[in-house]
Design a protein around this motif. Structure first.
Motif, PDB file in Angstrom:
ATOM      1  N   ARG A 167      -0.813   5.066   3.155  1.00 56.90           N
ATOM      2  CA  ARG A 167      -0.059   4.243   1.983  1.00 56.90           C
ATOM      3  C   ARG A 167      -0.624   2.875   2.317  1.00 56.90           C
ATOM      4  N   LEU A 168      -0.091   2.291   3.522  1.00 60.60           N
ATOM      5  CA  LEU A 168      -0.679   0.964   3.787  1.00 60.60           C
ATOM      6  C   LEU A 168      -1.927   0.539   3.681  1.00 60.60           C
ATOM      7  N   THR A 169      -2.616   1.426   4.129  1.00 65.79           N
ATOM      8  CA  THR A 169      -4.217   1.148   3.928  1.00 65.79           C
ATOM      9  C   THR A 169      -4.618   1.106   2.539  1.00 65.79           C
ATOM     10  N   GLY A 175      11.882   7.797   8.226  1.00 70.88           N
ATOM     11  CA  GLY A 175      11.721   9.149   7.871  1.00 70.88           C
ATOM     12  C   GLY A 175      10.284   9.417   7.602  1.00 70.88           C
ATOM     13  N   GLU A 176       9.596   8.273   6.918  1.00 70.99           N
ATOM     14  CA  GLU A 176       8.218   8.616   6.543  1.00 70.99           C
ATOM     15  C   GLU A 176       7.209   9.111   7.635  1.00 70.99           C
ATOM     16  N   PRO A 177       6.605  10.145   7.502  1.00 74.98           N
ATOM     17  CA  PRO A 177       5.550  10.477   8.759  1.00 74.98           C
ATOM     18  C   PRO A 177       4.318   9.405   8.788  1.00 74.98           C
ATOM     19  N   PHE A 178       3.931   9.238  10.259  1.00 76.89           N
ATOM     20  CA  PHE A 178       3.154   8.236  10.307  1.00 76.89           C
ATOM     21  C   PHE A 178       1.859   8.340   9.810  1.00 76.89           C
ATOM     22  N   GLU A 182      -2.570   0.333  -0.002  1.00 77.10           N
ATOM     23  CA  GLU A 182      -2.127  -1.233  -0.517  1.00 77.10           C
ATOM     24  C   GLU A 182      -3.116  -2.412  -0.074  1.00 77.10           C
ATOM     25  N   LEU A 183      -3.680  -2.406   1.295  1.00 77.44           N
ATOM     26  CA  LEU A 183      -4.632  -3.428   1.726  1.00 77.44           C
ATOM     27  C   LEU A 183      -5.410  -3.371   1.191  1.00 77.44           C
ATOM     28  N   SER A 184      -6.017  -2.261   0.650  1.00 75.71           N
ATOM     29  CA  SER A 184      -7.507  -2.229   0.152  1.00 75.71           C
ATOM     30  C   SER A 184      -7.186  -2.787  -1.400  1.00 75.71           C
ATOM     31  N   GLU A 185      -6.054  -2.593  -2.037  1.00 78.07           N
ATOM     32  CA  GLU A 185      -5.996  -3.072  -3.346  1.00 78.07           C
ATOM     33  C   GLU A 185      -5.731  -4.827  -3.084  1.00 78.07           C
ATOM     34  N   MET A 186      -5.031  -5.429  -2.205  1.00 74.83           N
ATOM     35  CA  MET A 186      -5.045  -6.505  -1.940  1.00 74.83           C
ATOM     36  C   MET A 186      -6.539  -7.319  -1.757  1.00 74.83           C
ATOM     37  N   PHE A 187      -7.315  -6.550  -0.896  1.00 75.79           N
ATOM     38  CA  PHE A 187      -8.743  -7.059  -0.719  1.00 75.79           C
ATOM     39  C   PHE A 187      -9.405  -7.191  -1.902  1.00 75.79           C
ATOM     40  N   ALA A 188      -9.250  -6.056  -2.734  1.00 73.82           N
ATOM     41  CA  ALA A 188      -9.942  -6.152  -4.147  1.00 73.82           C
ATOM     42  C   ALA A 188      -9.524  -7.398  -5.095  1.00 73.82           C
ATOM     43  N   LYS A 189      -8.197  -7.546  -5.033  1.00 78.63           N
ATOM     44  CA  LYS A 189      -7.765  -8.712  -5.868  1.00 78.63           C
ATOM     45  C   LYS A 189      -8.111 -10.148  -5.268  1.00 78.63           C
ATOM     46  N   SER A 190      -8.189 -10.054  -4.162  1.00 75.82           N
ATOM     47  CA  SER A 190      -8.566 -11.447  -3.410  1.00 75.82           C
ATOM     48  C   SER A 190     -10.025 -11.647  -3.801  1.00 75.82           C
ATOM     49  N   HIS A 191     -10.989 -10.509  -3.742  1.00 70.94           N
ATOM     50  CA  HIS A 191     -12.600 -10.957  -4.276  1.00 70.94           C
ATOM     51  C   HIS A 191     -12.593 -11.473  -5.332  1.00 70.94           C
ATOM     52  N   GLU A 192     -11.637 -10.816  -6.588  1.00 68.71           N
ATOM     53  CA  GLU A 192     -11.493 -11.054  -8.005  1.00 68.71           C
ATOM     54  C   GLU A 192     -11.229 -12.492  -8.246  1.00 68.71           C
TER      55      GLU A 192
END
Length: 501
Positions: free
Chosen positions: A471-473, A462-465, A475-485
């Protein structure tokens, strides 16, 4: 979930414990003979004793009449071969001789078992004190499942093969087809009474047991099917003979064990049903000496792999309306090497492939590679069409190593085939699909089910594409930032102890 299942390790574990008692007291090559022979004696005695007590209770004096047992497909056991005779001698120096004499007495009662049963228990190489302890283990076993449809000999043999291989550090090349796989083949093929059933690499005969059970369950008689088999391994051939004797199945396995390719002992047989689990990817099978064999209708199989030799051997032995159900390693679906692709193409163009089922891993005890079930028919109901099923997600894990099918799983596969054959199948994305010969040709004659069934459709949440992607991008950006830290922190810590990156 039911406690009883086809892969559940209970009885087999007890047998293995018995084998371990013998460890170090008997040559490795004799383990299986000793254990399987005792399984045989214990099994037939238990079934006999149960019927004996019933006859005594009936009070008609038939408890010593052979026919009173044979009519119920129960093995008549002479007194000197009954388990109470053996268990009574367990702790005597003569226990080995008592067991050997029991085997001879059974062979004398049943000519088809002549020179089949092991008679090595009196051997000086076998410690009689240890043998007595093993007899005690068998005496204390619960044998209430003797009338169950499970092929207890083959099932136990398969389990022990895997255990021996693990202990001895060698590959368990011999294995037995698990009950769930055999039942799936039988439920889809549905062998009926007054038919000829054949297995060119029959192992210990489990395919025939399930076929007989199927006929019996559908109001037929197990005596109304004619059983033909061949097995190249001497010990396994003997066990197949024992297994048929236990079940009361009259089977023709030839006068001796022999190689199916070099000495086809059922040369003129045209079978109604062929069920088989040939050795996977068998190399050095003798192609150089069988170049112009009549069986290679679709092309000479390569020397390095016998898969398409087995397939063509079975097709050669089919009656005009015959059907085949066999187990093969997945490589046979797509291989193009050494002419195999061309052989497969010709078989497909001859409209013989009725269905392909991709099976989940871990169904076998001693081999982990993924396998596929092939269904081949001489006279398909749906001409020019093939059913593909992806069953890799079916079944459940009995333990960390073994998977099994439920009765519902097997019925679902059988019902899918019935619907296909009647022309009423509704395709299910990710599970089943029907392809024409032309569609298979467009896939270079590759038979991998995933190419045809596609990917299972996911439920719409039900979530619009657009919102989902944002939302997913994020979340991915936050993961990238955490991996750099984390990367910088690791660099600092390594640098502090003199290891710069």
């Amino acid at each position: 979930m039911a406690e009883k299942n086809n892969a559940n390790i209970g009885f087999e574990k007890q047998i293995w414990d018995a084998a371990c008692v013998l460890w170090g007291h008997i040559p490795a090559a004799e383990y299986r003979k000793v254990i399987v022979g005792l399984i045989f004696l214990r099994y037939i005695s238990s079934a006999f004793e149960k019927r004996y007590n019933e006859l005594v209770a009936e009070g008609d004096g038939f408890e010593d009449e052979k026919d009173a047992y044979l009519m119920d497909n129960i093995f008549f056991v002479p007194e000197e071969a009954r388990w109470n005779t053996i268990s009574a001698a367990a702790h005597t120096p003569e226990i080995g001789t008592v067991i050997d004499d029991a085997m001879r007495a059974i062979e004398a009662e049943n000519k088809s078992l002549k020179n089949v049963l092991p008679k090595n228990y009196a051997s000086p190489d076998l410690d009689k004190r240890v043998l007595g302890e093993v007899v005690d283990l068998f005496t204390n076993m619960d044998m209430t499942d003797t009338e169950d449809s499970k092929d207890i000999l083959g099932r136990t043999y398969e389990y022990c093969i895997a255990q021996f291989a693990a202990y001895e550090g060698v590959k368990g090349g011999e294995f037995y087809t698990p009950s769930s796989v055999v039942r799936t083949l039988v439920e889809i093929l549905q062998p009926f009474e007054d038919c000829r059933v054949y297995d060119p690499c029959c192992g210990s005969g489990g395919m025939f047991v399930q076929s007989a059970k199927f006929v019996e369950a559908h109001q037929g008689s197990r005596n109304r099917i004619s059983v033909y088999g061949q097995e190249s391994n001497a010990d396994t051939w003997k066990m197949a003979k024992m297994n048929m004797a236990i079940r009361g199945i009259d089977a023709d396995f030839g006068p001796y064990h022999d190689d199916t390719f070099f000495n086809d002992i059922h040369k003129t047989l045209k079978a109604d049903f062929i069920l088989a689990n040939p050795p996977f990817n068998l190399s050095n099978w003798g192609q150089d000496k069988l170049q112009d064999d009549i069986r290679w209708k679709y092309g000479t199989p390569p020397a390095g792999n016998a898969n398409y030799a087995w397939i063509q051997h079975m097709i050669h032995h089919l009656a005009p309306n015959g059907k085949i159900g066999l187990v093969l390693a997945n490589g046979a679906l797509s291989t193009q090497s050494s002419g195999e692709g061309e052989i497969r193409k010709r078989i497909i163009e001859d409209d013989l492939i009725e269905g392909i089922v991709a099976m989940p891993t871990q169904l076998f005890y001693s081999v982990t590679i993924p396998v596929t079930l092939w269904f081949i028919s001489k006279n398909k109901k749906q001409k020019g069409k093939t059913l593909f099923i992806d069953a890799r997600k079916m079944g459940y894990m009995v333990d960390r190593k073994h998977r099994d099918f439920t009765d519902e799983d097997i019925q679902k596969l059988a019902d899918t085939f019935k619907a296909f054959q009647s022309g009423t199948l509704e395709e299910v994305k990710g599970f089943c699909a029907v392809a024409t010969t032309e569609q298979i040709a467009a896939q270079d004659y590759i038979l991998t089910p995933g190419r045809y069934v596609g990917i299972e459709e996911q439920e719409d949440d039900g979530e619009p594409f657009d919102e989902k992607m944002k939302r997913l991008t994020s979340e991915l950006s936050e993961m990238f930032a955490k991996s750099h830290e984390l990367e910088n922190e690791i660099r600092e810590k390594l640098g502090a102890i003199g290891y710069d990156i």
